[in-house]
Scaffold this motif. Structure first.
Motif, short mmCIF file in Angstrom:
data_model
loop_
_atom_site.label_atom_id
_atom_site.label_comp_id
_atom_site.label_asym_id
_atom_site.label_seq_id
_atom_site.Cartn_x
_atom_site.Cartn_y
_atom_site.Cartn_z
N LYS A 1 -79.21 -3.70 33.68
CA LYS A 1 -78.98 -4.92 34.45
C LYS A 1 -77.64 -5.57 34.09
N ASP A 2 -77.33 -5.61 32.81
CA ASP A 2 -76.08 -6.23 32.37
C ASP A 2 -74.87 -5.45 32.89
N LYS B 1 -74.57 -6.17 36.56
CA LYS B 1 -74.07 -7.54 36.74
C LYS B 1 -72.55 -7.59 36.57
N LYS B 2 -72.04 -6.82 35.61
CA LYS B 2 -70.59 -6.77 35.38
C LYS B 2 -69.87 -6.18 36.58
#
Length: 328
Positions: free
Chosen positions: A316-317, A320-321
């Protein structure tokens, strides 16, 4: 509201009755009706006739009955928690009104409950629409304050507007019949032509109708189950690979995502090699959209365009980036 309407009608009848029976003028009739219904104990405008006394007695008993009924409802409203429920509903309604680019899940049956559970795990903004209040109560018992919902018929305009359909980006229709799903699709597209509608087809023969009605994606559970069984029997290795990313996988935290390249992004008009997405985000680029068609395993010299979508795999991170990069 109903007691207030009844009290108004009684007051109107009282004024009209004094004018008709006692030949009072409008002011005197209004005054006499007021002191009678309020049981204030003030003197009569003038001595009443026998008919006037009977009418006044009836008016007093009618007024007392309505007042007692009204007080009972007011007490119930405060004592039995209806005020608390109303305030909670107003708070939730305000939250729904403020949502933007959210999801709407219509139907809280078995499929709907699974979608709700997964959406909550992902931390997505969504509203549940369900006409069966008992199903909503069960969901509330499980998820408490996390759930935003609207109780009502999803095929009606007012219900969808209450779910803030005009600001939503995706509506998922899992109602019990194809007819309901079709009508809901038509209603939704009429209120918000830009929204993406995902609907379930109970009968495979309904797919064409749902497509004509404006559904963007049509899911047939029976066909998917059949295809999975055939694939399991004939393509075991492929199914094992897919299962790596299923809920039974030991590799946690990985997910597929489509990320749209927005206008003005640094990814516009550059090649995949120049974009250096794996270096910047540690994501794996599975494919990218070319003229509306998803191209899997693209070459490094493929040039990215505005509004195209990248199919990537990662956490997810990491995703997101990439979204941040695709926006700027």
């Amino acid at each position: 509201m109903i007691p207030g309407i009844i009290l108004f009608l009684i007051f109107f009848i009282g004024v009209f009755g004094y004018i008709y029976i006692e030949n009072y003028n409008l002011i005197d009739a209004f005054y006499m009706t007021s002191i009678t219904l309020s049981t204030g104990g003030f003197g009569e405008v003038k001595a009443l006739s026998p008919h006037g006394k009977i009418f006044t007695s009836i008016l007093i008993f009618s007024g007392i009955t309505v007042v007692v009924y009204t007080l009972g409802n007011v007490t119930k409203f405060f004592v039995e928690g209806e005020l608390k429920s109303y305030l909670r509903w107003r708070s939730m309604d305000n939250k729904i009104t403020k949502l933007k680019d959210h999801y709407i899940v219509c139907g809280a049956g078995r499929t709907g409950r699974k979608i709700i559970k997964d959406f909550l795990k992902k931390g997505l903004d969504f509203v549940v629409v369900e006409k069966d209040e008992k199903k909503i109560e069960k969901l509330k018992d499980i998820y408490r304050k996390k759930l935003l919902y609207v109780i009502g018929d999803a095929t009606k305009d007012e219900t969808l507007l209450q779910a803030n359909v005009k600001s939503a980006k995706v509506l998922i229709s899992v109602l019990s019949t194809d007819a309901e799903n079709l009508f809901l699709t038509l209603t939704t597209k009429d209120l918000n032509e830009k929204i993406q509608v995902i609907t379930r087809a109970v009968d495979a023969s309904s797919e064409k109708k749902l497509r004509r009605g404006g559904a963007d994606f049509i899911i047939s559970p029976f066909e998917i189950a059949a295809e999975r069984m055939v694939a399991t029997a004939t393509q075991t290795n492929l199914i094992s690979f897919v299962d790596v990313f299923s809920k039974k996988s030991r590799i946690e935290g990985l997910t597929f995502e489509l990320v749209e390249i927005k206008k003005g992004s640094q990814l516009v008009d550059v090649t995949l090699m120049e974009a250096k997405i794996p270096t910047q985000t540690n994501l794996i680029v599975i494919g990218h959209e070319v003229d509306g068609v998803m191209k899997i395993n693209p070459m490094s010299q493929e040039r990215l365009k505005e509004n195209e979508k990248l199919l990537v795999l990662g956490t997810k991170d990491q995703i997101k980036k990439l979204i941040e990069i695709a926006l700027n």
